[in-house]
Design a protein around this motif. Sequence first.
Motif, PDB file in Angstrom:
ATOM      1  N   LEU A 194       0.843  -1.195   0.000  1.00 40.87           N
ATOM      2  CA  LEU A 194       0.000   0.000   0.000  1.00 40.87           C
ATOM      3  C   LEU A 194       0.881   1.249   0.000  1.00 40.87           C
ATOM      4  O   LEU A 194       0.582   2.245  -0.670  1.00 40.87           O
ATOM      5  N   GLY A 197       1.988   1.978  -3.394  1.00 44.84           N
ATOM      6  CA  GLY A 197       0.819   2.423  -4.149  1.00 44.84           C
ATOM      7  C   GLY A 197       0.546   3.906  -3.909  1.00 44.84           C
ATOM      8  O   GLY A 197       0.307   4.668  -4.843  1.00 44.84           O
ATOM      9  N   ILE A 198       0.615   4.315  -2.648  1.00 41.35           N
ATOM     10  CA  ILE A 198       0.368   5.720  -2.289  1.00 41.35           C
ATOM     11  C   ILE A 198       1.372   6.636  -2.989  1.00 41.35           C
ATOM     12  O   ILE A 198       1.003   7.676  -3.544  1.00 41.35           O
ATOM     13  N   GLN A 200       2.885   6.007  -5.747  1.00 44.18           N
ATOM     14  CA  GLN A 200       2.616   5.972  -7.187  1.00 44.18           C
ATOM     15  C   GLN A 200       1.448   6.901  -7.532  1.00 44.18           C
ATOM     16  O   GLN A 200       1.529   7.683  -8.472  1.00 44.18           O
ATOM     17  N   TRP A 201       0.336   6.833  -6.765  1.00 47.05           N
ATOM     18  CA  TRP A 201      -0.785   7.706  -7.150  1.00 47.05           C
ATOM     19  C   TRP A 201      -0.518   9.163  -6.774  1.00 47.05           C
ATOM     20  O   TRP A 201      -1.049  10.050  -7.438  1.00 47.05           O
ATOM     21  N   GLY A 202       0.339   9.375  -5.786  1.00 48.05           N
ATOM     22  CA  GLY A 202       0.794  10.751  -5.525  1.00 48.05           C
ATOM     23  C   GLY A 202       1.555  11.299  -6.726  1.00 48.05           C
ATOM     24  O   GLY A 202       1.323  12.432  -7.164  1.00 48.05           O
ATOM     25  N   ASN A 203       2.438  10.478  -7.270  1.00 51.02           N
ATOM     26  CA  ASN A 203       3.213  10.921  -8.427  1.00 51.02           C
ATOM     27  C   ASN A 203       2.348  11.086  -9.671  1.00 51.02           C
ATOM     28  O   ASN A 203       2.522  12.043 -10.427  1.00 51.02           O
ATOM     29  N   LEU A 204       1.419  10.161  -9.889  1.00 49.23           N
ATOM     30  CA  LEU A 204       0.572  10.313 -11.074  1.00 49.23           C
ATOM     31  C   LEU A 204      -0.271  11.578 -10.964  1.00 49.23           C
ATOM     32  O   LEU A 204      -0.410  12.342 -11.926  1.00 49.23           O
ATOM     33  N   GLY A 205      -0.812  11.825  -9.767  1.00 42.63           N
ATOM     34  CA  GLY A 205      -1.553  13.071  -9.547  1.00 42.63           C
ATOM     35  C   GLY A 205      -0.685  14.286  -9.820  1.00 42.63           C
ATOM     36  O   GLY A 205      -1.107  15.252 -10.456  1.00 42.63           O
ATOM     37  N   GLY A 206       0.551  14.233  -9.339  1.00 42.94           N
ATOM     38  CA  GLY A 206       1.491  15.336  -9.568  1.00 42.94           C
ATOM     39  C   GLY A 206       1.802  15.528 -11.039  1.00 42.94           C
ATOM     40  O   GLY A 206       1.861  16.663 -11.533  1.00 42.94           O
ATOM     41  N   ILE A 208      -0.101  14.690 -13.660  1.00 46.77           N
ATOM     42  CA  ILE A 208      -1.280  15.238 -14.355  1.00 46.77           C
ATOM     43  C   ILE A 208      -1.414  16.735 -14.034  1.00 46.77           C
ATOM     44  O   ILE A 208      -1.641  17.567 -14.924  1.00 46.77           O
ATOM     45  N   ALA A 209      -1.226  17.097 -12.766  1.00 44.75           N
ATOM     46  CA  ALA A 209      -1.286  18.516 -12.381  1.00 44.75           C
ATOM     47  C   ALA A 209      -0.192  19.307 -13.111  1.00 44.75           C
ATOM     48  O   ALA A 209      -0.442  20.399 -13.632  1.00 44.75           O
ATOM     49  N   LEU A 218       7.534  20.359 -11.674  1.00 43.11           N
ATOM     50  CA  LEU A 218       6.617  19.390 -11.068  1.00 43.11           C
ATOM     51  C   LEU A 218       6.552  18.112 -11.906  1.00 43.11           C
ATOM     52  O   LEU A 218       6.538  16.991 -11.366  1.00 43.11           O
ATOM     53  N   ARG A 221       9.656  16.174 -10.998  1.00 44.51           N
ATOM     54  CA  ARG A 221       9.600  15.524  -9.687  1.00 44.51           C
ATOM     55  C   ARG A 221       8.653  14.316  -9.678  1.00 44.51           C
ATOM     56  O   ARG A 221       8.831  13.377  -8.906  1.00 44.51           O
ATOM     57  N   ILE A 227       7.284   1.057  -8.556  1.00 44.12           N
ATOM     58  CA  ILE A 227       6.666  -0.271  -8.602  1.00 44.12           C
ATOM     59  C   ILE A 227       7.168  -1.119  -9.767  1.00 44.12           C
ATOM     60  O   ILE A 227       7.654  -2.226  -9.578  1.00 44.12           O
TER      61      ILE A 227
ATOM     62  N   VAL B  21      -3.087  11.176   0.018  1.00 49.38           N
ATOM     63  CA  VAL B  21      -2.435  12.215  -0.798  1.00 49.38           C
ATOM     64  C   VAL B  21      -3.320  13.426  -1.094  1.00 49.38           C
ATOM     65  O   VAL B  21      -2.815  14.511  -1.375  1.00 49.38           O
ATOM     66  N   LEU B 150      -2.789  18.330  -3.250  1.00 52.75           N
ATOM     67  CA  LEU B 150      -2.206  16.997  -3.380  1.00 52.75           C
ATOM     68  C   LEU B 150      -0.885  16.961  -2.627  1.00 52.75           C
ATOM     69  O   LEU B 150      -0.054  17.854  -2.810  1.00 52.75           O
ATOM     70  N   ARG B 152       2.101  15.250  -2.988  1.00 57.66           N
ATOM     71  CA  ARG B 152       2.734  14.338  -3.964  1.00 57.66           C
ATOM     72  C   ARG B 152       3.741  13.435  -3.284  1.00 57.66           C
ATOM     73  O   ARG B 152       3.862  12.253  -3.600  1.00 57.66           O
ATOM     74  N   THR B 190      -1.713  -4.192   4.412  1.00 56.29           N
ATOM     75  CA  THR B 190      -0.454  -3.531   4.026  1.00 56.29           C
ATOM     76  C   THR B 190      -0.115  -3.789   2.557  1.00 56.29           C
ATOM     77  O   THR B 190       0.716  -3.112   1.996  1.00 56.29           O
ATOM     78  N   ILE B 208      -7.855  14.534 -10.898  1.00 55.92           N
ATOM     79  CA  ILE B 208      -7.014  15.734 -11.039  1.00 55.92           C
ATOM     80  C   ILE B 208      -7.297  16.402 -12.391  1.00 55.92           C
ATOM     81  O   ILE B 208      -7.452  17.632 -12.473  1.00 55.92           O
ATOM     82  N   PHE B 212      -8.932  20.245 -13.002  1.00 51.11           N
ATOM     83  CA  PHE B 212      -8.322  21.293 -13.822  1.00 51.11           C
ATOM     84  C   PHE B 212      -9.209  21.706 -14.990  1.00 51.11           C
ATOM     85  O   PHE B 212      -9.275  22.879 -15.339  1.00 51.11           O
TER      86      PHE B 212
END
Lengths: 306, 306
Positions: A194, A197-198, A200-206, A208-209, A218, A221, A227, B21, B150, B152, B190, B208, B212
């Motif tokens: 998990l 995973g967190i 990874q989705w933090g980075n994908l969100g970043g 896209i933003a 951004l 980063r 993964i 996130v 977010l 990130r 986990t 996201i 936008f």
Amino acid sequence: MKEIKVFCPATIANVSCGFDVLGLALESVGDEMLVRKKETPGIKITKIEGQDLPLETNKNVAGVAGLALLNASNYKGGFEIEIFKNIKPGSGIGSSAASSAGAVWAMNELIDKQFSKLELVQFAMQGEKLASNVAHADNVAPAIFGGFTLVRSYEPLDIVPVNTPNQLYATVIHPQIEIKTSDSRKILKTNISLEKGIKQWGNLGGLIAGLFTEDYELISRSLEDHIIEPVRSILIPGFDAVKASAISAGALGCGISGSGPSIFALSKGQETAQIVAQTMSKVYEEIGLDFDVHVSKICSKGVKLI
Amino acid sequence: MKEIKVFCPATIANVSCGFDVLGLALESVGDEMLVRKKETPGIKITKIEGQDLPLETNKNVAGVAGLALLNASNYKGGFEIEIFKNIKPGSGIGSSAASSAGAVWAMNELIDKQFSKLELVQFAMQGEKLASNVAHADNVAPAIFGGFTLVRSYEPLDIVPVNTPNQLYATVIHPQIEIKTSDSRKILKTNISLEKGIKQWGNLGGLIAGLFTEDYELISRSLEDHIIEPVRSILIPGFDAVKASAISAGALGCGISGSGPSIFALSKGQETAQIVAQTMSKVYEEIGLDFDVHVSKICSKGVKLI
């Protein structure tokens, strides 16, 4: 209109943090394809130049994707296809996707655009299924929509076009080794932590933003993959050295293109992307491994008329 | 300026697909806080109204967060704090985050904005650590930055402000039961399947993008959580019925606010958010469980002067 010639872009799937959901289309790397209307029903592939690929309609991804479109349409005739392949099959930059997407896009133009882009993706996915046993959309979606595209969901299929900053360039280096998509999928673990995973989705969100706000720092980063890359990169000789060389040369990020073996880097500006190409190349020259290297703008269009 | 009064917004963390996130700040639900400069060094909490919470500086989240700021600053004096709590601790809408964020934001105003918003988040995270043993940022980041934010990455801390569409309203219903954050964290597995991970980052990317592009339909489709909600919702009586009622009343999506027990829904427009509040309330009235319910615009600002 009786026949058209189209450019079918190469595509980079996954883009580090977007495994199985994100892809982008290249502007100056791709195949060409000529599609001609015929009164005879069915699809005939009359010529393939550049690569040794099957001419039989139901063994060729363009043929299979085209048949999916033909079966869904009210058009009573058929098509002839000539394919001019520049993208090597198995290189990891969407060779089968270019053929599948190009065929259905061109056919749709010839039958007065009966289908939406989303429907074209669904037809092209049948070509991907023939190529790799999985009807994935992360290459055919950007090939048809252009730019960065997100496959939010498969059931139902939901394709989200993402803004593509104007100064974004890709460098792709293809070491001449063979990795089958099915093999590179087999080595992936079916479970992940998990915690990863967190990230990874933090980075994908970043990412896209960053694409929407055109914030290159951004984007840089966010181009991390905790993964898939650590597992798959083992199959690609020299991966770590190539990646380190790209980053040190100023790339925003670097990772595996699709299931590899091609390695991509994204840079701000063409000049940096060219320098990145040189430093990546030097690594394979020193190892003594043959390679192709491409530099291309990210294409805001997908398949297009020539 | 010797003293200021601030509004400290309640926040919704996770927002379905953004576990750990993503968070958002509410415009009309929150605490108030008065912070006064003093020549005596240190922090003194002189009054807490509305809730029974410790006045001792090092046992109060506002005190602990404030001390983190004080220790990092060159200011030689101290502060007095009065807290007017509207947000119930343990409700899942960022009660501790409101106090932590409010305290450091107000103090920073009084010492001529020595610190950036990112630094304020880092100080406020110390309050979160006191409250739940984890220095998480998904409530304090939106409380300070406002709107959708977010997180990130934590190492280093990277906060990404995300566009907040103007017509987005939240409905939050708080059933009067107690769930400890630590308990609701304990029941999470986990490990997750890669397949569910892919769905989750596809949805977060979609959300996201939808924020936008202000595409409310895309926002709606993306508000899915295949990982946390199926596990945690078991702890919340009537969750499925409340969620179904919100969706049928026109909400874009519905899920657990933070670690619960509050349930949030997002809607396009205040009118729909009000109707959603009524239908959600009806479920708990029928069950016979006491509840609070709030309707609020998403706040594009975080903590602010009153």
